[in-house]
Design a protein around this motif. Structure first.
Motif, PDB file in Angstrom:
ATOM      1  N   VAL A 148       0.833  -1.199   0.000  1.00 45.42           N
ATOM      2  CA  VAL A 148       0.000   0.000   0.000  1.00 45.42           C
ATOM      3  C   VAL A 148       0.872   1.256   0.000  1.00 45.42           C
ATOM      4  CG1 VAL A 148      -1.577   1.355   1.448  1.00 45.42           C
ATOM      5  CG2 VAL A 148      -2.016  -1.066   1.055  1.00 45.42           C
ATOM      6  N   LEU A 149       1.924   1.263   0.796  1.00 43.02           N
ATOM      7  CA  LEU A 149       2.818   2.421   0.836  1.00 43.02           C
ATOM      8  C   LEU A 149       3.493   2.653  -0.510  1.00 43.02           C
ATOM      9  CD1 LEU A 149       4.454   1.840   4.348  1.00 43.02           C
ATOM     10  CD2 LEU A 149       2.828   3.641   3.737  1.00 43.02           C
ATOM     11  N   ASN A 150       3.938   1.582  -1.154  1.00 40.85           N
ATOM     12  CA  ASN A 150       4.576   1.732  -2.458  1.00 40.85           C
ATOM     13  C   ASN A 150       3.585   2.250  -3.501  1.00 40.85           C
ATOM     14  OD1 ASN A 150       7.107   0.852  -1.591  1.00 40.85           O
ATOM     15  ND2 ASN A 150       6.614  -1.298  -1.950  1.00 40.85           N
ATOM     16  N   ASP A 151       2.356   1.741  -3.463  1.00 38.45           N
ATOM     17  CA  ASP A 151       1.342   2.198  -4.416  1.00 38.45           C
ATOM     18  C   ASP A 151       0.992   3.657  -4.181  1.00 38.45           C
ATOM     19  OD1 ASP A 151      -0.838   1.636  -6.462  1.00 38.45           O
ATOM     20  OD2 ASP A 151      -2.038   2.282  -4.739  1.00 38.45           O
ATOM     21  N   ILE A 310       4.939   8.490   3.919  1.00 39.44           N
ATOM     22  CA  ILE A 310       5.208   7.195   3.277  1.00 39.44           C
ATOM     23  C   ILE A 310       6.624   6.734   3.585  1.00 39.44           C
ATOM     24  CG2 ILE A 310       5.469   6.060   1.038  1.00 39.44           C
ATOM     25  CD1 ILE A 310       3.166   7.936   0.067  1.00 39.44           C
ATOM     26  N   ASN A 311       7.588   7.627   3.432  1.00 41.23           N
ATOM     27  CA  ASN A 311       8.979   7.234   3.649  1.00 41.23           C
ATOM     28  C   ASN A 311       9.269   6.951   5.126  1.00 41.23           C
ATOM     29  OD1 ASN A 311       9.480   7.479   0.922  1.00 41.23           O
ATOM     30  ND2 ASN A 311      10.262   9.565   1.066  1.00 41.23           N
ATOM     31  N   HIS A 312       8.677   7.723   6.033  1.00 37.00           N
ATOM     32  CA  HIS A 312       8.863   7.447   7.458  1.00 37.00           C
ATOM     33  C   HIS A 312       8.190   6.126   7.842  1.00 37.00           C
ATOM     34  CE1 HIS A 312      10.705  11.214   7.636  1.00 37.00           C
ATOM     35  NE2 HIS A 312       9.757  11.952   8.173  1.00 37.00           N
ATOM     36  N   ALA A 313       7.033   5.834   7.237  1.00 33.68           N
ATOM     37  CA  ALA A 313       6.351   4.569   7.525  1.00 33.68           C
ATOM     38  C   ALA A 313       7.170   3.383   7.032  1.00 33.68           C
ATOM     39  CB  ALA A 313       4.966   4.566   6.890  1.00 33.68           C
ATOM     40  N   LEU A 314       7.783   3.503   5.871  1.00 38.27           N
ATOM     41  CA  LEU A 314       8.654   2.433   5.376  1.00 38.27           C
ATOM     42  C   LEU A 314       9.837   2.229   6.322  1.00 38.27           C
ATOM     43  CD1 LEU A 314       8.670   3.243   1.543  1.00 38.27           C
ATOM     44  CD2 LEU A 314       7.654   1.234   2.645  1.00 38.27           C
ATOM     45  N   HIS A 315      10.361   3.323   6.867  1.00 34.57           N
ATOM     46  CA  HIS A 315      11.462   3.208   7.826  1.00 34.57           C
ATOM     47  C   HIS A 315      10.996   2.499   9.096  1.00 34.57           C
ATOM     48  CE1 HIS A 315      14.057   4.653  11.149  1.00 34.57           C
ATOM     49  NE2 HIS A 315      15.020   4.517  10.265  1.00 34.57           N
ATOM     50  N   ALA A 316       9.746   2.768   9.516  1.00 35.18           N
ATOM     51  CA  ALA A 316       9.221   2.128  10.723  1.00 35.18           C
ATOM     52  C   ALA A 316       9.058   0.627  10.548  1.00 35.18           C
ATOM     53  CB  ALA A 316       7.879   2.757  11.100  1.00 35.18           C
ATOM     54  N   LEU A 317       8.938   0.156   9.317  1.00 37.82           N
ATOM     55  CA  LEU A 317       8.833  -1.280   9.052  1.00 37.82           C
ATOM     56  C   LEU A 317      10.208  -1.959   8.995  1.00 37.82           C
ATOM     57  CD1 LEU A 317       6.043  -1.383   6.311  1.00 37.82           C
ATOM     58  CD2 LEU A 317       5.836  -2.021   8.721  1.00 37.82           C
ATOM     59  N   GLY A 318      11.281  -1.168   9.017  1.00 39.17           N
ATOM     60  CA  GLY A 318      12.625  -1.734   8.924  1.00 39.17           C
ATOM     61  C   GLY A 318      12.955  -2.733  10.020  1.00 39.17           C
ATOM     62  N   PRO A 319      12.697  -2.436  11.308  1.00 42.04           N
ATOM     63  CA  PRO A 319      12.988  -3.435  12.350  1.00 42.04           C
ATOM     64  C   PRO A 319      12.260  -4.752  12.139  1.00 42.04           C
ATOM     65  CG  PRO A 319      12.633  -1.274  13.327  1.00 42.04           C
ATOM     66  CD  PRO A 319      12.278  -1.146  11.872  1.00 42.04           C
ATOM     67  N   LEU A 320      11.040  -4.695  11.631  1.00 46.00           N
ATOM     68  CA  LEU A 320      10.301  -5.928  11.370  1.00 46.00           C
ATOM     69  C   LEU A 320      10.958  -6.717  10.238  1.00 46.00           C
ATOM     70  CD1 LEU A 320       7.949  -7.824  11.809  1.00 46.00           C
ATOM     71  CD2 LEU A 320       6.537  -6.338  10.379  1.00 46.00           C
ATOM     72  N   ASP A 321      11.475  -6.028   9.233  1.00 43.80           N
ATOM     73  CA  ASP A 321      12.165  -6.723   8.143  1.00 43.80           C
ATOM     74  C   ASP A 321      13.396  -7.455   8.663  1.00 43.80           C
ATOM     75  OD1 ASP A 321      10.312  -5.740   6.358  1.00 43.80           O
ATOM     76  OD2 ASP A 321      11.518  -4.000   5.802  1.00 43.80           O
ATOM     77  N   GLU A 322      14.119  -6.800   9.584  1.00 43.41           N
ATOM     78  CA  GLU A 322      15.337  -7.418  10.128  1.00 43.41           C
ATOM     79  C   GLU A 322      15.004  -8.659  10.948  1.00 43.41           C
ATOM     80  OE1 GLU A 322      18.537  -8.289  12.830  1.00 43.41           O
ATOM     81  OE2 GLU A 322      16.625  -7.427  13.440  1.00 43.41           O
ATOM     82  N   VAL A 323      13.978  -8.549  11.813  1.00 42.79           N
ATOM     83  CA  VAL A 323      13.572  -9.700  12.616  1.00 42.79           C
ATOM     84  C   VAL A 323      13.021 -10.804  11.714  1.00 42.79           C
ATOM     85  CG1 VAL A 323      11.994 -10.478  14.421  1.00 42.79           C
ATOM     86  CG2 VAL A 323      13.140  -8.281  14.643  1.00 42.79           C
ATOM     87  N   ARG A 324      12.297 -10.411  10.701  1.00 40.11           N
ATOM     88  CA  ARG A 324      11.703 -11.401   9.786  1.00 40.11           C
ATOM     89  C   ARG A 324      12.782 -12.203   9.068  1.00 40.11           C
ATOM     90  NH1 ARG A 324       7.266  -9.845   5.208  1.00 40.11           N
ATOM     91  NH2 ARG A 324       6.845 -11.945   4.432  1.00 40.11           N
ATOM     92  N   SER A 325      13.842 -11.537   8.623  1.00 39.69           N
ATOM     93  CA  SER A 325      14.908 -12.253   7.915  1.00 39.69           C
ATOM     94  C   SER A 325      15.582 -13.267   8.832  1.00 39.69           C
ATOM     95  CB  SER A 325      15.929 -11.256   7.369  1.00 39.69           C
ATOM     96  OG  SER A 325      16.601 -10.575   8.417  1.00 39.69           O
ATOM     97  N   ALA A 340       8.761  -6.621  -7.847  1.00 43.07           N
ATOM     98  CA  ALA A 340       9.118  -5.733  -8.939  1.00 43.07           C
ATOM     99  C   ALA A 340       8.113  -4.597  -9.028  1.00 43.07           C
ATOM    100  CB  ALA A 340       9.153  -6.517 -10.255  1.00 43.07           C
ATOM    101  N   PRO A 341       8.505  -3.449  -9.543  1.00 35.69           N
ATOM    102  CA  PRO A 341       7.559  -2.335  -9.678  1.00 35.69           C
ATOM    103  C   PRO A 341       6.371  -2.736 -10.538  1.00 35.69           C
ATOM    104  CG  PRO A 341       9.819  -1.604 -10.036  1.00 35.69           C
ATOM    105  CD  PRO A 341       9.855  -3.098  -9.977  1.00 35.69           C
ATOM    106  N   SER A 342       5.198  -2.285 -10.131  1.00 33.04           N
ATOM    107  CA  SER A 342       3.981  -2.636 -10.861  1.00 33.04           C
ATOM    108  C   SER A 342       3.961  -1.952 -12.222  1.00 33.04           C
ATOM    109  CB  SER A 342       2.751  -2.212 -10.056  1.00 33.04           C
ATOM    110  OG  SER A 342       1.583  -2.360 -10.826  1.00 33.04           O
TER     111      SER A 342
END
Length: 388
Positions: A148-151, A310-325, A340-342
């Protein structure tokens, strides 16, 4: 009346006065309006315009049927809509030529509402997973929020990239749901297993981090175990207590000799790898909930421009990406490939209009001001994975 509601009325009034303005609002959709009656009216006017209503080709006076037909069409989807309300929208529009700017305001409000709604859903999914001992719902919710953020970034005309806010969003501390406290026993047993059988550190040290522990004090014990393991020193109650003292944990009151003794003396049977996965599962859901709260706090800040939101929200998802990996590494799963880009992203002309940079029409005074360009993103340092 809020500025957003006035902007919605102004957009609708503009297309009533000048139906040709719809050609400059192709990037604006009915669902971007907050009020259902406004959604229905905008959808009706788009439909009539697409069906080549006589008002679309009117060069001077707009026929009255443009209003009555739109009210009739919209009235099939909402109740209580009258022609007098539609005429009231005309008086709510200061200048029809400013319709792209009014539409940009409507889109800005829609972006804030959409991000808020998906952040709430992510938080609900994380809580449900915590109670059920799962993580898939939270991870799916994070994927949906990221998409949603990317769109929204493409619709707004900015490049989606994580940017740390200047100051963290203010929010009231939230108590963790009951399900998250169930991991306390697993954390205690895991530390006891690692202290009793130091070779078990090899099973978890590659993906388990001190921050994954729900209790910060137990996370510090794990950090001490990791430091001893890294240096190749023996691990027992005495060496662990000494390491805690060297790190100032005893002097600060973070740990006590009794806590370390309880960990080392209360060990029972257990698999370090299995227990570590339980700790990681809890860490995923807690981090997802924390990220969701941060994103929601950002979205509820009306002063935050959409690009920054949008950009701050993507940054807020960064810790979750790290834990997820690391969770996927613990389960032997490869990390997901970024999408890939839509190919269906809005054309440049629509983005141009969304930013209110379109050239003024001949019938309108050239008073619209250009939009501001997004600020360059700051580099984000990846989180440390060490124990020291």
């Amino acid at each position: 009346m809020s500025p957003l509601l006035e902007a919605e009325q102004a957009v609708l009034g503009a297309v009533l006065l000048e139906p040709g303005q719809l050609q400059q609002l192709g990037w604006l959709a009915p669902e971007h309006f907050h009020r259902p009656v406004h959604r229905a009216l905008f959808a009706a006017r788009r439909e009539l315009h697409a069906d080549r209503h006589p008002a679309s080709a009117a060069e001077s006076a707009v026929p009255m049927s443009w209003v009555t037909d739109a009210v009739e069409e919209a009235g099939q989807h909402v109740r209580g809509l009258t022609a007098s309300y539609a005429h009231g929208l005309i008086s709510a529009c200061p200048r029809p030529g400013h319709a792209p700017v009014y539409g940009r305001m409507v889109l800005e409000g829609a972006i804030h509402r959409s991000v808020t709604a998906h952040a709430i859903r992510l938080h609900q999914a994380a809580r449900a997973d915590a109670l059920q001992g799962e993580v898939e719902g939270a991870l799916r919710g994070a994927d949906v929020l990221r998409d949603v953020l990317n769109d929204l970034a493409r619709r707004w005309g900015t490049e989606p990239r994580p940017v740390a806010p200047g100051s963290p969003p203010a929010r009231s501390p939230a108590a963790p749901p009951p399900g998250w406290s169930n991991v306390d026993e697993e954390e205690q047993i895991l530390l006891g297993v690692l202290a009793e059988r130091p070779r078990s550190m090899d099973e978890v040290v590659g993906w388990l981090r001190p921050s994954d522990f729900a209790d910060p004090a137990r996370g510090e014990v794990y950090r001490c175990l990791g430091a001893l393991h890294h240096r190749g020193e023996p691990i027992d109650r005495i060496t662990l207590l000494w390491e805690a003292q060297r790190r100032g944990l005893l002097a600060s009151g973070t740990l006590s000799p009794g806590q370390i003794a309880a960990i080392c003396d209360g060990v029972g049977p257990g698999s370090a790898e299995w227990l570590g996965e339980q700790v990681m599962r809890s860490s995923v859901t807690r981090t997802a909930a924390t990220s969701a709260r941060s994103v929601r706090a950002l979205a509820e800040d009306e002063a935050l421009a959409p690009g920054r939101l949008i950009n701050h929200a993507l940054h807020a998802l960064g810790p979750l990406d790290e834990v997820r990996s690391r969770w996927q590494a613990a389960n032997g799963r490869p990390a997901p490939t970024p999408p890939a880009p839509s190919p269906n992203e809005p054309p440049p002309a629509q983005v141009h209009a969304a930013l209110a940079r379109s050239a003024p029409r001949p019938c309108s005074p050239p008073s619209s001001s250009p939009g501001s360009a997004p600020s360059p993103a700051a580099a984000v340092r990846p989180p440390s994975r060490g124990h020291g």
